[in-house]
Design a protein around this motif. Sequence first.
Motif, PDB file in Angstrom:
ATOM      1  N   VAL A 212      13.797  71.373  47.715  1.00 37.41           N
ATOM      2  CA  VAL A 212      14.193  70.303  47.053  1.00 37.41           C
ATOM      3  C   VAL A 212      13.416  69.962  45.721  1.00 37.41           C
ATOM      4  CG1 VAL A 212      14.270  67.539  47.385  1.00 37.41           C
ATOM      5  CG2 VAL A 212      14.901  69.221  49.216  1.00 37.41           C
ATOM      6  N   ASN A 213      13.938  69.922  44.618  1.00 34.13           N
ATOM      7  CA  ASN A 213      13.068  69.768  43.288  1.00 34.13           C
ATOM      8  C   ASN A 213      13.798  68.604  42.426  1.00 34.13           C
ATOM      9  OD1 ASN A 213      12.752  73.064  44.099  1.00 34.13           O
ATOM     10  ND2 ASN A 213      10.953  71.786  43.794  1.00 34.13           N
ATOM     11  N   CYS A 214      14.755  67.896  42.902  1.00 37.06           N
ATOM     12  CA  CYS A 214      15.396  66.945  42.044  1.00 37.06           C
ATOM     13  C   CYS A 214      14.621  65.792  42.155  1.00 37.06           C
ATOM     14  CB  CYS A 214      16.919  66.792  42.696  1.00 37.06           C
ATOM     15  SG  CYS A 214      17.076  66.005  44.394  1.00 37.06           S
ATOM     16  N   PRO A 215      14.888  64.663  41.240  1.00 37.30           N
ATOM     17  CA  PRO A 215      14.163  63.724  41.023  1.00 37.30           C
ATOM     18  C   PRO A 215      14.657  62.557  41.941  1.00 37.30           C
ATOM     19  CG  PRO A 215      15.514  63.680  39.103  1.00 37.30           C
ATOM     20  CD  PRO A 215      15.745  65.084  39.673  1.00 37.30           C
ATOM     21  N   SER A 216      13.868  61.557  42.388  1.00 33.40           N
ATOM     22  CA  SER A 216      14.166  60.056  43.141  1.00 33.40           C
ATOM     23  C   SER A 216      15.214  59.477  42.256  1.00 33.40           C
ATOM     24  CB  SER A 216      13.293  59.721  43.641  1.00 33.40           C
ATOM     25  OG  SER A 216      13.629  58.594  44.538  1.00 33.40           O
ATOM     26  N   THR A 217      16.499  59.184  42.284  1.00 32.05           N
ATOM     27  CA  THR A 217      17.231  58.368  41.860  1.00 32.05           C
ATOM     28  C   THR A 217      18.205  57.732  42.739  1.00 32.05           C
ATOM     29  OG1 THR A 217      18.984  60.005  41.058  1.00 32.05           O
ATOM     30  CG2 THR A 217      17.162  59.934  39.536  1.00 32.05           C
ATOM     31  N   PRO A 218      18.922  56.670  42.421  1.00 35.89           N
ATOM     32  CA  PRO A 218      19.971  56.153  43.043  1.00 35.89           C
ATOM     33  C   PRO A 218      21.011  57.030  43.736  1.00 35.89           C
ATOM     34  CG  PRO A 218      19.573  54.528  41.480  1.00 35.89           C
ATOM     35  CD  PRO A 218      18.925  55.783  41.267  1.00 35.89           C
ATOM     36  N   SER A 219      21.043  58.029  42.856  1.00 35.51           N
ATOM     37  CA  SER A 219      22.160  59.001  43.259  1.00 35.51           C
ATOM     38  C   SER A 219      21.621  60.262  44.012  1.00 35.51           C
ATOM     39  CB  SER A 219      23.029  59.700  42.044  1.00 35.51           C
ATOM     40  OG  SER A 219      22.038  60.292  41.429  1.00 35.51           O
ATOM     41  N   TYR A 221      19.120  59.393  46.738  1.00 32.81           N
ATOM     42  CA  TYR A 221      18.651  59.023  47.775  1.00 32.81           C
ATOM     43  C   TYR A 221      19.563  59.558  48.950  1.00 32.81           C
ATOM     44  CZ  TYR A 221      17.527  55.618  51.482  1.00 32.81           C
ATOM     45  OH  TYR A 221      17.234  54.941  52.655  1.00 32.81           O
ATOM     46  N   HIS A 222      18.775  60.198  49.988  1.00 33.07           N
ATOM     47  CA  HIS A 222      19.251  60.695  51.200  1.00 33.07           C
ATOM     48  C   HIS A 222      20.453  61.653  50.849  1.00 33.07           C
ATOM     49  CE1 HIS A 222      18.027  57.858  54.774  1.00 33.07           C
ATOM     50  NE2 HIS A 222      16.937  58.273  54.045  1.00 33.07           N
ATOM     51  N   LEU A 223      20.314  62.391  49.719  1.00 33.90           N
ATOM     52  CA  LEU A 223      21.207  63.309  49.264  1.00 33.90           C
ATOM     53  C   LEU A 223      21.436  64.411  50.338  1.00 33.90           C
ATOM     54  CD1 LEU A 223      23.042  64.120  46.653  1.00 33.90           C
ATOM     55  CD2 LEU A 223      21.048  65.653  45.869  1.00 33.90           C
ATOM     56  N   ASN A 240       9.977  70.409  50.622  1.00 31.89           N
ATOM     57  CA  ASN A 240      10.348  69.170  49.677  1.00 31.89           C
ATOM     58  C   ASN A 240       8.947  68.743  49.225  1.00 31.89           C
ATOM     59  OD1 ASN A 240      11.194  66.939  48.243  1.00 31.89           O
ATOM     60  ND2 ASN A 240      11.493  65.620  50.136  1.00 31.89           N
ATOM     61  N   THR A 241       8.868  69.201  47.559  1.00 36.34           N
ATOM     62  CA  THR A 241       7.656  68.844  46.950  1.00 36.34           C
ATOM     63  C   THR A 241       8.280  67.753  45.941  1.00 36.34           C
ATOM     64  OG1 THR A 241       8.215  70.517  45.439  1.00 36.34           O
ATOM     65  CG2 THR A 241       6.603  71.029  47.411  1.00 36.34           C
ATOM     66  N   SER A 242       9.360  67.078  46.136  1.00 35.42           N
ATOM     67  CA  SER A 242       9.917  66.204  45.358  1.00 35.42           C
ATOM     68  C   SER A 242       9.577  64.776  45.441  1.00 35.42           C
ATOM     69  CB  SER A 242      11.279  66.533  45.097  1.00 35.42           C
ATOM     70  OG  SER A 242      11.864  65.565  44.176  1.00 35.42           O
ATOM     71  N   ARG A 243      10.351  64.201  46.111  1.00 36.11           N
ATOM     72  CA  ARG A 243      10.400  62.576  46.699  1.00 36.11           C
ATOM     73  C   ARG A 243      10.898  62.844  48.072  1.00 36.11           C
ATOM     74  NH1 ARG A 243       7.127  62.159  43.208  1.00 36.11           N
ATOM     75  NH2 ARG A 243       7.105  60.548  41.645  1.00 36.11           N
ATOM     76  N   GLY A 244      10.306  61.904  48.907  1.00 40.41           N
ATOM     77  CA  GLY A 244      10.687  61.858  50.158  1.00 40.41           C
ATOM     78  C   GLY A 244      11.906  61.357  50.592  1.00 40.41           C
ATOM     79  N   GLU A 245      12.238  60.476  49.659  1.00 36.31           N
ATOM     80  CA  GLU A 245      13.710  59.655  49.912  1.00 36.31           C
ATOM     81  C   GLU A 245      14.874  60.580  49.651  1.00 36.31           C
ATOM     82  OE1 GLU A 245      11.307  58.912  47.699  1.00 36.31           O
ATOM     83  OE2 GLU A 245      10.364  57.190  48.774  1.00 36.31           O
ATOM     84  N   VAL A 246      14.656  61.603  49.265  1.00 35.09           N
ATOM     85  CA  VAL A 246      15.735  62.639  48.965  1.00 35.09           C
ATOM     86  C   VAL A 246      16.432  63.276  50.110  1.00 35.09           C
ATOM     87  CG1 VAL A 246      16.565  64.916  48.014  1.00 35.09           C
ATOM     88  CG2 VAL A 246      15.191  63.419  46.646  1.00 35.09           C
ATOM     89  N   ILE A 247      15.594  63.224  51.408  1.00 34.15           N
ATOM     90  CA  ILE A 247      15.865  63.827  52.717  1.00 34.15           C
ATOM     91  C   ILE A 247      15.751  62.463  53.577  1.00 34.15           C
ATOM     92  CG2 ILE A 247      15.441  65.059  54.592  1.00 34.15           C
ATOM     93  CD1 ILE A 247      13.902  66.944  52.459  1.00 34.15           C
ATOM     94  N   ASP A 248      16.897  62.351  54.526  1.00 33.19           N
ATOM     95  CA  ASP A 248      16.714  61.537  55.661  1.00 33.19           C
ATOM     96  C   ASP A 248      15.887  62.041  56.733  1.00 33.19           C
ATOM     97  OD1 ASP A 248      17.309  60.389  57.830  1.00 33.19           O
ATOM     98  OD2 ASP A 248      19.470  59.980  57.689  1.00 33.19           O
ATOM     99  N   GLU A 249      14.615  61.401  56.420  1.00 31.34           N
ATOM    100  CA  GLU A 249      13.492  61.850  57.407  1.00 31.34           C
ATOM    101  C   GLU A 249      13.861  61.755  58.853  1.00 31.34           C
ATOM    102  OE1 GLU A 249       8.899  60.597  57.509  1.00 31.34           O
ATOM    103  OE2 GLU A 249       9.528  61.652  55.354  1.00 31.34           O
ATOM    104  N   ASN A 250      14.407  60.985  59.236  1.00 32.46           N
ATOM    105  CA  ASN A 250      14.502  60.601  60.738  1.00 32.46           C
ATOM    106  C   ASN A 250      15.637  61.818  61.268  1.00 32.46           C
ATOM    107  OD1 ASN A 250      13.040  58.595  61.443  1.00 32.46           O
ATOM    108  ND2 ASN A 250      14.517  56.879  61.002  1.00 32.46           N
ATOM    109  N   TYR A 269       7.025  62.352  51.583  1.00 33.40           N
ATOM    110  CA  TYR A 269       7.675  61.743  52.834  1.00 33.40           C
ATOM    111  C   TYR A 269       8.313  60.499  52.608  1.00 33.40           C
ATOM    112  CZ  TYR A 269       4.211  64.706  54.381  1.00 33.40           C
ATOM    113  OH  TYR A 269       3.410  65.864  54.372  1.00 33.40           O
ATOM    114  N   GLU A 270       9.122  60.149  53.329  1.00 37.07           N
ATOM    115  CA  GLU A 270      10.200  58.846  53.056  1.00 37.07           C
ATOM    116  C   GLU A 270       9.626  57.911  53.724  1.00 37.07           C
ATOM    117  OE1 GLU A 270      14.624  57.131  54.214  1.00 37.07           O
ATOM    118  OE2 GLU A 270      14.000  59.314  54.938  1.00 37.07           O
ATOM    119  N   GLN A 271       8.758  57.972  54.780  1.00 35.53           N
ATOM    120  CA  GLN A 271       8.227  56.911  55.720  1.00 35.53           C
ATOM    121  C   GLN A 271       6.840  56.938  55.640  1.00 35.53           C
ATOM    122  OE1 GLN A 271       9.682  57.035  59.891  1.00 35.53           O
ATOM    123  NE2 GLN A 271      11.528  57.947  59.226  1.00 35.53           N
TER     124      GLN A 271
END
Length: 328
Positions: A212-219, A221-223, A240-250, A269-271
Amino acid sequence: MPSKRLSVVVTRRLPEVVETRLTELFDAKLREDDRPMTRGELVDAMQEADVLVSTVTDRIDAGLIGQAGEKLKLIANFGAGFDHIDVATARSRGILVSNTPGVVTEDTADMVLALMLGVTRRIQEGMKVMQEGSWQGWAPTALLGGRLGGRRLGILGMGRIGQAVARRAAAFGMQVHYHNRHRLRPEIEDALEATYWESLDQMVARMDVISVNCPSTPSTYHLLNARRLQLMKPSAVIVNTSRGEVIDENALTRMLKAGQLAGAGLDVYEQGLAGNPELRDMPNVVMLPHMGSATQEGRVEMGEKVIINIKTFDDGHRPPDQVVPAML
């Protein structure tokens, strides 16, 4: 008569050489310790400063920007990511935002490969055996991992860092695939020997490793939501070295616990700061404390970009790394 120096407030400790240069050029207020500023401290800083030098640990939302003083005209972020800043609200208040792109590319790409190797070669498990003193000697079937060569790597986000990861992965003999908002130019694609997938669903279902190497944007989120994660092969690894919010961590945690994914290498991490607590006890998960850009060279270069952005602004010009609407 000398002109009044810009008032610059820095929210975290920076490399000493950067702090020294800031104090030479501006009326810079530095931190005495390295704890993140509280919300109240950020409000005070934004009311007194012409320029705020922020970091990823500062959540600068609309409410905070609404309390900024009339003096504040630039938020010079120390870091490439700016999803922690409400850029649109800042613009509406006449406050420019700059970042430090390109500096962390090589360092972060190095860490992607380190995490891949850490998971696939079971390095964390081997270190634990040695640290506990429980190693009983070499054995033909002990701690068997898998080689990277020949594996299919799917890169999610083919910007500077994604392309740097692709170059490194090719050197390891991996097959490079990618999904991006826009397809790369043919000459870049050919140089990277990368295969483009318009459908993210189809790509993740066929890859051995996802980076995962994309930025965190509204589009974004949980891609990688629960549905997409379930498309992945049980033998696949995700990094994932980008932003935690890109993955649904749960969802990721549930799948790792159930053996539906082979492993994960996580630097974000997302959480919270350390992610889902259940991840910490999994032998097939390598967790790092957001170290992707943590090199002395990289952090000094980030500071130099911050200084250039502030100095250019002070000279009456647009900061070279100003965040513009097309980037949002």
